[in-house]
Design a protein around this motif. Sequence first.
Motif, PDB file in Angstrom:
ATOM      1  N   TYR A  87      -7.718  21.315  -1.922  1.00  0.00           N
ATOM      2  CA  TYR A  87      -8.227  19.959  -2.141  1.00  0.00           C
ATOM      3  C   TYR A  87      -7.347  19.225  -3.153  1.00  0.00           C
ATOM      4  O   TYR A  87      -6.980  18.070  -2.967  1.00  0.00           O
ATOM      5  N   LEU A  88      -7.006  19.929  -4.259  1.00  0.00           N
ATOM      6  CA  LEU A  88      -6.179  19.318  -5.287  1.00  0.00           C
ATOM      7  C   LEU A  88      -4.799  18.981  -4.743  1.00  0.00           C
ATOM      8  O   LEU A  88      -4.248  17.921  -5.024  1.00  0.00           O
ATOM      9  N   ASN A  89      -4.231  19.894  -3.934  1.00  0.00           N
ATOM     10  CA  ASN A  89      -2.928  19.626  -3.330  1.00  0.00           C
ATOM     11  C   ASN A  89      -2.972  18.406  -2.435  1.00  0.00           C
ATOM     12  O   ASN A  89      -2.061  17.588  -2.440  1.00  0.00           O
ATOM     13  N   SER A  90      -4.060  18.275  -1.672  1.00  0.00           N
ATOM     14  CA  SER A  90      -4.221  17.115  -0.803  1.00  0.00           C
ATOM     15  C   SER A  90      -4.307  15.836  -1.629  1.00  0.00           C
ATOM     16  O   SER A  90      -3.682  14.832  -1.299  1.00  0.00           O
ATOM     17  N   LYS A  91      -5.059  15.890  -2.700  1.00  0.00           N
ATOM     18  CA  LYS A  91      -5.175  14.727  -3.591  1.00  0.00           C
ATOM     19  C   LYS A  91      -3.821  14.335  -4.163  1.00  0.00           C
ATOM     20  O   LYS A  91      -3.451  13.157  -4.181  1.00  0.00           O
ATOM     21  N   ILE A  92      -3.075  15.335  -4.616  1.00  0.00           N
ATOM     22  CA  ILE A  92      -1.774  15.058  -5.225  1.00  0.00           C
ATOM     23  C   ILE A  92      -0.834  14.421  -4.206  1.00  0.00           C
ATOM     24  O   ILE A  92      -0.133  13.443  -4.513  1.00  0.00           O
ATOM     25  N   ILE A  93      -0.817  14.947  -2.983  1.00  0.00           N
ATOM     26  CA  ILE A  93       0.056  14.402  -1.944  1.00  0.00           C
ATOM     27  C   ILE A  93      -0.249  12.935  -1.694  1.00  0.00           C
ATOM     28  O   ILE A  93       0.654  12.094  -1.601  1.00  0.00           O
ATOM     29  N   TRP A  94      -1.525  12.597  -1.625  1.00  0.00           N
ATOM     30  CA  TRP A  94      -1.901  11.215  -1.315  1.00  0.00           C
ATOM     31  C   TRP A  94      -1.710  10.283  -2.499  1.00  0.00           C
ATOM     32  O   TRP A  94      -1.401   9.102  -2.316  1.00  0.00           O
ATOM     33  N   ILE A  95      -1.857  10.804  -3.691  1.00  0.00           N
ATOM     34  CA  ILE A  95      -1.523   9.998  -4.874  1.00  0.00           C
ATOM     35  C   ILE A  95      -0.024   9.715  -4.888  1.00  0.00           C
ATOM     36  O   ILE A  95       0.415   8.583  -5.123  1.00  0.00           O
ATOM     37  N   LEU A  96       0.764  10.763  -4.614  1.00  0.00           N
ATOM     38  CA  LEU A  96       2.220  10.597  -4.574  1.00  0.00           C
ATOM     39  C   LEU A  96       2.643   9.610  -3.495  1.00  0.00           C
ATOM     40  O   LEU A  96       3.545   8.799  -3.710  1.00  0.00           O
ATOM     41  N   LEU A  97       1.997   9.678  -2.319  1.00  0.00           N
ATOM     42  CA  LEU A  97       2.357   8.755  -1.242  1.00  0.00           C
ATOM     43  C   LEU A  97       2.054   7.318  -1.642  1.00  0.00           C
ATOM     44  O   LEU A  97       2.880   6.423  -1.431  1.00  0.00           O
ATOM     45  N   GLY A  98       0.875   7.085  -2.212  1.00  0.00           N
ATOM     46  CA  GLY A  98       0.521   5.732  -2.636  1.00  0.00           C
ATOM     47  C   GLY A  98       1.485   5.180  -3.669  1.00  0.00           C
ATOM     48  O   GLY A  98       1.971   4.043  -3.563  1.00  0.00           O
ATOM     49  N   VAL A  99       1.794   6.005  -4.676  1.00  0.00           N
ATOM     50  CA  VAL A  99       2.756   5.593  -5.701  1.00  0.00           C
ATOM     51  C   VAL A  99       4.145   5.444  -5.080  1.00  0.00           C
ATOM     52  O   VAL A  99       4.884   4.508  -5.399  1.00  0.00           O
ATOM     53  N   GLY A 100       4.462   6.364  -4.153  1.00  0.00           N
ATOM     54  CA  GLY A 100       5.781   6.344  -3.522  1.00  0.00           C
ATOM     55  C   GLY A 100       6.054   5.080  -2.744  1.00  0.00           C
ATOM     56  O   GLY A 100       7.158   4.516  -2.828  1.00  0.00           O
ATOM     57  N   VAL A 101       5.088   4.606  -1.959  1.00  0.00           N
ATOM     58  CA  VAL A 101       5.339   3.389  -1.160  1.00  0.00           C
ATOM     59  C   VAL A 101       5.487   2.170  -2.071  1.00  0.00           C
ATOM     60  O   VAL A 101       6.264   1.255  -1.770  1.00  0.00           O
ATOM     61  N   ILE A 102       4.776   2.174  -3.200  1.00  0.00           N
ATOM     62  CA  ILE A 102       4.923   1.061  -4.147  1.00  0.00           C
ATOM     63  C   ILE A 102       6.310   1.097  -4.797  1.00  0.00           C
ATOM     64  O   ILE A 102       6.986   0.061  -4.908  1.00  0.00           O
ATOM     65  N   LEU A 103       6.744   2.295  -5.233  1.00  0.00           N
ATOM     66  CA  LEU A 103       8.078   2.419  -5.828  1.00  0.00           C
ATOM     67  C   LEU A 103       9.163   2.087  -4.805  1.00  0.00           C
ATOM     68  O   LEU A 103      10.170   1.444  -5.138  1.00  0.00           O
ATOM     69  N   TYR A 104       8.953   2.501  -3.558  1.00  0.00           N
ATOM     70  CA  TYR A 104       9.909   2.171  -2.501  1.00  0.00           C
ATOM     71  C   TYR A 104       9.993   0.658  -2.308  1.00  0.00           C
ATOM     72  O   TYR A 104      11.091   0.094  -2.197  1.00  0.00           O
ATOM     73  N   ALA A 105       8.837   0.003  -2.299  1.00  0.00           N
ATOM     74  CA  ALA A 105       8.815  -1.451  -2.142  1.00  0.00           C
ATOM     75  C   ALA A 105       9.541  -2.139  -3.307  1.00  0.00           C
ATOM     76  O   ALA A 105      10.288  -3.102  -3.109  1.00  0.00           O
TER      77      ALA A 105
END
Length: 468
Positions: A5-23
């Motif tokens: 569960y924690l790994n899943s949370k971390i992945i989705w937090i990273l994705l959300g932050v990642g798309v913002i940093l990419y933008a």
Amino acid sequence: MLTKYLNSKIIWILLGVGVILYALYILFVSHTLTYDAQPTDKQIILFTAQRILIGILFFIAIININKLPVKETWIAWIIFTGLFARLILIPSSPILEDDFYRYLWDGAVTANEFNPYVFNPQDVIDKNPNVPQKILELADESGDVIEKINHPKIKTLYPTLSQIIFGLSYFLFPWSVTGWKLIMLMGDIFLLFFLIKILRELKLPVSFVAIYWLNPIVLHEFFNTGHYDLFALLFTAIAIYYYLKNEFVTSSITLALAVGFKLWPILIFPIFLRKLTNQKSKMLSSIFAFSLFVIIIFIPVLRAGFDQNSGFTKYATNWINNAAFYTLLKDSIDLFTTTFKIYYVCADCVARWITIGIVSVALLLLIKKPAKDNLNLVDKILIIIAVAFLVSPTQFPWYLTWVILPLVFSPKFSLLMYAFLIPLYHLNYLSGYFIYIQHIPVILLFLYEIKKRSVIGFFDREQIMLND
């Protein structure tokens, strides 16, 4: 379980932050990556690498999507980060792209009540005596827009409803690509609304909307480069929703409107009709409504006629871009005809007819039996659009958004791989092999998935379907 569960949370937090940093990265470097800026190979490779990295992160998150708790907090996170990334990208300069100049020009012509299919931009630049004075004045008003339109000797190939949206953009934000992208954002919000409604109708997790909303291909192709295909997706989604609600005439009309933006949604119509073969009145009314609206929508195109400079004619007979399967097919025909000295055969023509045949056979197989249920219906929609894309002579990266729409409802491992493969498109000029690296792995895995009726295990409908 807690660790997963924690790994899943971390992945989705990273994705959300990642798309913002990419933008943010795109916002700050985009002005150095336009055609006018003439970027170096090093700059293009670095940009491509950034796209590949965010694509890999997206892919990892999506194949773990069934582990993400379907809670309002996570849905809000997906929507917020996707929306924030879009807002950041809107003022960015389109990277290695110039289609938007044609959008701006067509919009000005349409808004001033001229048929955009009559004159090509070169006629206007050359001040052809047949061109109305008002259009010549628009060219002066446009600044360098008309000078930067690609293929200026070809008349516009964008269908009628796209011209209306371009005209609205000119009316609200004359000659502004940023204003155009603001209009696209409004359309995208409506699309998000219908995607969520369809997911609920299919009893699938709302989190699946991330397959579209956080997709780096969507973010880049719509909100950096500004491709208008979004509106075809919007009306296709509306059509699917009303079809699922058994409102067949409404669905047929909205699908016809989608065809008014792009022609590919017409492939969905036979799949819709198959369910109605035992309901003759509903089938006939759907066919009548769809046909009537398509004919009305294309009246301006038909009135302008087709000649050697028609965009529709050129596209259907000459366009080839980034196409792995089609290139291999055409080269094989060339090799065969050369080996056996059959010089009167047009390899390109034969290859195009073969691809039409492949799509037609695929469609006939899909409608051989009606869809067993709504999930099977959206799976059939995904397959026919994916087949059409995979064998097409033109596989521009933004065309992948056509596939991403039904991918939300029927995820496939193979097609999700494009998130980190399609950025290699930007390196095609360095080597022709990049075309095959982008597409061949996807084609092979897609065929395997279809054969096994599988998605390699990461998506189990029985496990993730919601209860009524």
